[in-house]
Design a protein around this motif. Structure first.
Motif, PDB file in Angstrom:
ATOM      1  N   LEU A   1      -5.111   6.130  -0.429  1.00  0.00           N
ATOM      2  CA  LEU A   1      -4.333   4.927  -0.177  1.00  0.00           C
ATOM      3  C   LEU A   1      -4.503   4.008  -1.373  1.00  0.00           C
ATOM      4  O   LEU A   1      -5.614   3.600  -1.699  1.00  0.00           O
ATOM      5  CB  LEU A   1      -4.807   4.225   1.098  1.00  0.00           C
ATOM      6  CG  LEU A   1      -4.550   4.960   2.423  1.00  0.00           C
ATOM      7  CD1 LEU A   1      -5.175   4.189   3.585  1.00  0.00           C
ATOM      8  CD2 LEU A   1      -3.063   5.135   2.667  1.00  0.00           C
TER       9      LEU A   1
ATOM     10  N   THR B   1       0.845  -1.197   0.000  1.00  0.00           N
ATOM     11  CA  THR B   1       0.000   0.000   0.000  1.00  0.00           C
ATOM     12  C   THR B   1       0.880   1.246   0.000  1.00  0.00           C
ATOM     13  O   THR B   1       1.878   1.314   0.716  1.00  0.00           O
ATOM     14  CB  THR B   1      -0.926   0.016   1.228  1.00  0.00           C
ATOM     15  OG1 THR B   1      -1.749  -1.157   1.212  1.00  0.00           O
ATOM     16  CG2 THR B   1      -1.830   1.252   1.206  1.00  0.00           C
TER      17      THR B   1
ATOM     18  N   THR C   1      -3.616   0.446  -2.955  1.00  0.00           N
ATOM     19  CA  THR C   1      -3.166  -0.909  -2.613  1.00  0.00           C
ATOM     20  C   THR C   1      -3.088  -1.760  -3.859  1.00  0.00           C
ATOM     21  O   THR C   1      -4.036  -1.792  -4.663  1.00  0.00           O
ATOM     22  CB  THR C   1      -4.120  -1.561  -1.590  1.00  0.00           C
ATOM     23  OG1 THR C   1      -4.165  -0.748  -0.416  1.00  0.00           O
ATOM     24  CG2 THR C   1      -3.661  -2.966  -1.220  1.00  0.00           C
TER      25      THR C   1
END
Length: 276
Positions: free
Chosen positions: A267, A260, A269
């Motif tokens: 964020l 991540t 990921t």
């Protein structure tokens, strides 16, 4: 007749021209282009024709998209000059919202064209801000003069500054709708941008939404805060526009590694199947 004005005649002619739009199969391509140019010329040329011409151009976006695509830069330039006129601001913003849903029409847009669209919404928001400040100052001045009138024998000075009530416009009747529509226009067009172009525009838009008040302190409206938050969510990733496949690795993918990163205010990921 002496009571007939040029504007009245122009409105009638634009009315007739609008009725002819659905019969586009009877016109040559050059004639379709000329119809669009006539509506562009009608914006801010005669009193009362702007609203009608903007509505007709909205119809042309669906009936004559190629002609609109060729003339879109001229249309935006014309609209940007009259966006602060309360009588037609609501119609301009509704036109821009409709146009944002027709990517084929603005497929040739450059950065300056998008910046012009965002600029019109921001220009209207700044106009509303300035108008509120002027109204507040006038109300304070009137309150002071009324107070001095009660404490004096003569109220001539107070009477002089009382202005005649102005005629109400559609923007005055629906102020919250028009105000919110300006923010919606920004969001619709921001989502129309390609992902790689969004970060650059976001910084410019956010900087203009942070308006300075008269005392020099930065302030921001709730709608502007929501708009900036939404732009930050979609400026760096299109994850909300795609669907995650939880079984992408399949039975032969083996171990799935996950990492991540912080990118902007998001964020990100990424999952990777080690074997494949």
């Amino acid at each position: 007749h002496l009571s007939v004005k040029k504007a009245d005649v122009a409105i009638c002619l634009f009315n007739i021209l609008t009725v002819l739009i659905p019969y586009k199969q009877l016109f040559a391509k050059s004639e379709e282009d000329e119809i669009v140019r006539c509506f562009i010329k009608g914006i801010a040329t005669w009193e009362g024709t702007s609203t009608w011409c903007i509505h007709s151009l909205t119809l042309c976006c669906y009936e004559l998209p190629i002609s609109i695509s060729k003339a879109i830069e001229g249309i935006l330039q014309r609209l940007s000059k009259v966006i602060t006129q309360p009588k037609i601001a609501i119609h301009i913003l509704e036109f821009l919202v409709s146009l944002s849903r027709l990517p084929d029409v603005f497929s040739n847009f450059h950065e300056d064209d998008f910046r012009l669209v965002f600029g019109m919404s921001i220009k209207y928001l700044q106009y509303v801000r300035d108008k509120k400040e002027r109204d507040s100052e006038n109300s304070n001045q009137l309150a002071v003069l009324r107070s001095s009138h009660r404490n004096s024998d003569s109220g001539l000075e107070a009477k002089k500054i009382v202005s005649e009530p102005s005629s109400r416009t559609l923007a005055d009747e629906l102020p919250q709708y028009v105000y919110a529509l300006a923010f919606h226009t920004i969001i619709f067009w921001f989502m129309s941008l390609k992902l790689r172009d969004r970060p650059g525009h976001m910084r410019w838009i956010a900087r203009n939404l942070f308006l300075s008040t008269s005392d020099g302190q930065d302030s921001i409206a709730d709608q502007a805060l929501v708009t900036i938050d939404m732009m930050e969510r979609i400026a760096y990733t299109d994850c909300d526009e795609t669907e995650c496949n939880p079984n992408f690795a399949g039975s032969v993918g083996g171990q799935v590694m996950r990492r991540t990163w912080i990118l902007g205010y998001s964020l990100v990921t990424i999952e990777t199947a080690v074997k494949t």
